[in-house]
Scaffold this motif. Sequence first.
Motif, PDB file in Angstrom:
ATOM      1  N   SER A 152      -7.436   2.645  -6.508  1.00  0.00           N
ATOM      2  CA  SER A 152      -9.054   3.034  -6.667  1.00  0.00           C
ATOM      3  C   SER A 152      -9.119   2.402  -8.420  1.00  0.00           C
ATOM      4  CB  SER A 152      -9.340   4.074  -6.688  1.00  0.00           C
ATOM      5  OG  SER A 152      -8.276   5.060  -7.328  1.00  0.00           O
ATOM      6  N   GLU A 153      -8.102   2.240  -8.970  1.00  0.00           N
ATOM      7  CA  GLU A 153      -8.281   1.837 -10.422  1.00  0.00           C
ATOM      8  C   GLU A 153      -7.280   0.849 -10.596  1.00  0.00           C
ATOM      9  OE1 GLU A 153      -8.131   4.763 -13.554  1.00  0.00           O
ATOM     10  OE2 GLU A 153     -10.066   5.568 -12.896  1.00  0.00           O
ATOM     11  N   GLY A 154      -7.340  -0.396 -11.282  1.00  0.00           N
ATOM     12  CA  GLY A 154      -6.383  -1.192 -11.916  1.00  0.00           C
ATOM     13  C   GLY A 154      -6.450  -1.822 -13.189  1.00  0.00           C
ATOM     14  N   ASN A 155      -5.663  -1.696 -13.992  1.00  0.00           N
ATOM     15  CA  ASN A 155      -5.774  -2.221 -15.278  1.00  0.00           C
ATOM     16  C   ASN A 155      -5.474  -3.517 -15.420  1.00  0.00           C
ATOM     17  OD1 ASN A 155      -5.548   0.386 -16.515  1.00  0.00           O
ATOM     18  ND2 ASN A 155      -3.390   0.385 -16.857  1.00  0.00           N
ATOM     19  N   TRP A 164      -9.763  -4.241 -19.598  1.00  0.00           N
ATOM     20  CA  TRP A 164     -10.615  -3.034 -18.768  1.00  0.00           C
ATOM     21  C   TRP A 164     -10.018  -2.877 -17.734  1.00  0.00           C
ATOM     22  CZ3 TRP A 164     -11.732  -8.496 -19.519  1.00  0.00           C
ATOM     23  CH2 TRP A 164     -11.586  -9.312 -18.368  1.00  0.00           C
ATOM     24  N   VAL A 165     -10.503  -1.992 -16.932  1.00  0.00           N
ATOM     25  CA  VAL A 165      -9.919  -1.268 -15.808  1.00  0.00           C
ATOM     26  C   VAL A 165     -11.149  -1.819 -14.455  1.00  0.00           C
ATOM     27  CG1 VAL A 165      -9.143   0.781 -14.643  1.00  0.00           C
ATOM     28  CG2 VAL A 165      -8.907   0.397 -17.044  1.00  0.00           C
ATOM     29  N   PHE A 166     -10.337  -2.106 -13.585  1.00  0.00           N
ATOM     30  CA  PHE A 166     -11.277  -2.488 -12.209  1.00  0.00           C
ATOM     31  C   PHE A 166     -11.323  -1.210 -11.607  1.00  0.00           C
ATOM     32  CE2 PHE A 166      -9.725  -7.143 -11.861  1.00  0.00           C
ATOM     33  CZ  PHE A 166     -10.807  -7.866 -12.431  1.00  0.00           C
ATOM     34  N   LYS A 167     -12.259  -0.780 -11.002  1.00  0.00           N
ATOM     35  CA  LYS A 167     -12.558   0.678 -10.609  1.00  0.00           C
ATOM     36  C   LYS A 167     -13.296   0.684  -9.191  1.00  0.00           C
ATOM     37  CE  LYS A 167     -12.850   3.217 -14.804  1.00  0.00           C
ATOM     38  NZ  LYS A 167     -12.469   4.623 -14.805  1.00  0.00           N
ATOM     39  N   ARG A 168     -12.937  -0.246  -8.225  1.00  0.00           N
ATOM     40  CA  ARG A 168     -13.439  -0.445  -7.065  1.00  0.00           C
ATOM     41  C   ARG A 168     -12.468  -0.743  -6.144  1.00  0.00           C
ATOM     42  NH1 ARG A 168     -19.209  -3.589  -6.223  1.00  0.00           N
ATOM     43  NH2 ARG A 168     -19.063  -2.285  -4.007  1.00  0.00           N
ATOM     44  N   ARG A 169     -11.967   0.245  -5.384  1.00  0.00           N
ATOM     45  CA  ARG A 169     -10.973  -0.189  -4.253  1.00  0.00           C
ATOM     46  C   ARG A 169     -11.350  -0.921  -3.590  1.00  0.00           C
ATOM     47  NH1 ARG A 169      -6.720   3.004  -2.010  1.00  0.00           N
ATOM     48  NH2 ARG A 169      -6.172   2.408  -0.024  1.00  0.00           N
TER      49      ARG A 169
END
Length: 165
Positions: free
Chosen positions: A42-45, A58-63
């Motif tokens: 659900s989060e990825g750096n 940034w952080v991706f926040k969409r699974r």
Amino acid sequence: MKPIATLLRAGMLALIAATASASERGAVTNLPLPRYVSLKASEGNVRRGPSLSHRIDWVFKRRDMPLEITAEHGHWRRVRDRDGAGGWVHYSLLSGTRYVLIEQDMLALYQRADPATPVMARLEHGVIARLGKCGPAWCRLTSSGYKGWAPKAALWGVRLEELRE
């Protein structure tokens, strides 16, 4: 017998073709580059470079967000999203399960790959849908319990020439 210049030219063309096909494969996985994957977590750096010592941009926040892998380095993959934003993500955050982003507002999901068939649902711009089979112009999608076919040109996360069973 062919002239030496013709043989040299043929050899150079073969070398260029071999180099081109080699550059289209990842050095780590030997899988095609670029290729689409999805965000498993659900989060990825997203880092500036391929290691934990590089800064997080940034952080991706969409699974399940579809991402395009453009390079590989060890356990790291350089990815980009639909808007072209990207960086390096650890491979453990990525999945081979395919999803697409809907690029057209209120995109109709048809019962079959034919606009003359009934509309099963309509998907808003930006919705993430699971990718199924794809023919030359249509793909089967699943989203929020709805299933149907949509024109491939209205999706991000699948190549126009890509066929899937």
